[in-house]
Motif scaffolding. Structure first.
Motif, short mmCIF file in Angstrom:
data_model
loop_
_atom_site.label_atom_id
_atom_site.label_comp_id
_atom_site.label_asym_id
_atom_site.label_seq_id
_atom_site.Cartn_x
_atom_site.Cartn_y
_atom_site.Cartn_z
N GLU A 56 32.05 83.97 13.03
CA GLU A 56 33.22 84.16 12.19
C GLU A 56 33.79 85.56 12.41
O GLU A 56 33.06 86.54 12.43
N THR B 213 28.16 79.28 15.73
CA THR B 213 29.41 79.51 15.03
C THR B 213 29.49 80.99 14.70
O THR B 213 28.57 81.55 14.11
N GLU C 247 33.39 78.42 17.77
CA GLU C 247 32.17 77.77 18.23
C GLU C 247 31.96 78.18 19.68
O GLU C 247 32.85 77.99 20.52
N GLU D 151 36.76 80.84 12.55
CA GLU D 151 35.43 80.45 13.01
C GLU D 151 35.55 80.00 14.47
O GLU D 151 36.39 79.17 14.80
N ARG E 179 40.34 84.77 8.29
CA ARG E 179 39.12 84.60 9.08
C ARG E 179 39.31 83.44 10.03
O ARG E 179 40.12 82.54 9.81
#
Length: 127
Positions: free
Chosen positions: A57, A55, A45, A43, A41
């Motif tokens: 994901e 955010t 921003e 993340e 994964r």
């Protein structure tokens, strides 16, 4: 003398591919290929332009670049391609993409052996 770091990276990729993967189907239009993928994964921003940072994901699929071959031709991931992953009695469908201007994939190692493909789930169905 051989590059010891490259040798080590090759060995680690062999171990990841043998022991830490599951088979998924990579699709582009009517073409597809089954590849061994590790799940990850990322993340992101993202600024919405109004000063709010979100955010987001993504579900990532790590595959060997050499395994991503469609119609006998090595390819790189493109936005809009699909990845199908079966878990139990459900097939999950993911679209290759990333938020904003982020790239939909990147190399995951300095020797360009592994692709980290960013996706978003767009559907699921019983198998």
């Amino acid at each position: 003398m051989a590059d010891l770091l490259e040798w080590g990276a090759n060995w680690l990729e062999q171990q990841r591919t043998q022991h830490l993967t599951r088979t998924v189907t990579y699709r582009r239009g009517a073409e597809s290929v089954d590849v061994a993928a590790s799940i990850g994964r990322t993340e992101f921003e993202v600024d919405d332009g109004y000063g709010v940072r979100q955010t987001i994901e993504s579900r990532d699929f790590l595959v060997l670049a050499a395994d991503l071959v469609l119609s006998g031709v090595p390819v790189l991931p493109e936005r809009g391609d699909r990845i199908e992953e079966t878990s139990g009695t459900t097939r999950f469908v993911y679209e290759v993409l990333a938020p904003g201007q982020e790239p939909a994939w990147r190399h995951s190692d300095p020797y360009r052996q592994t692709l980290r493909i960013h996706t978003k789930q767009i559907g699921s169905e019983p198998v």
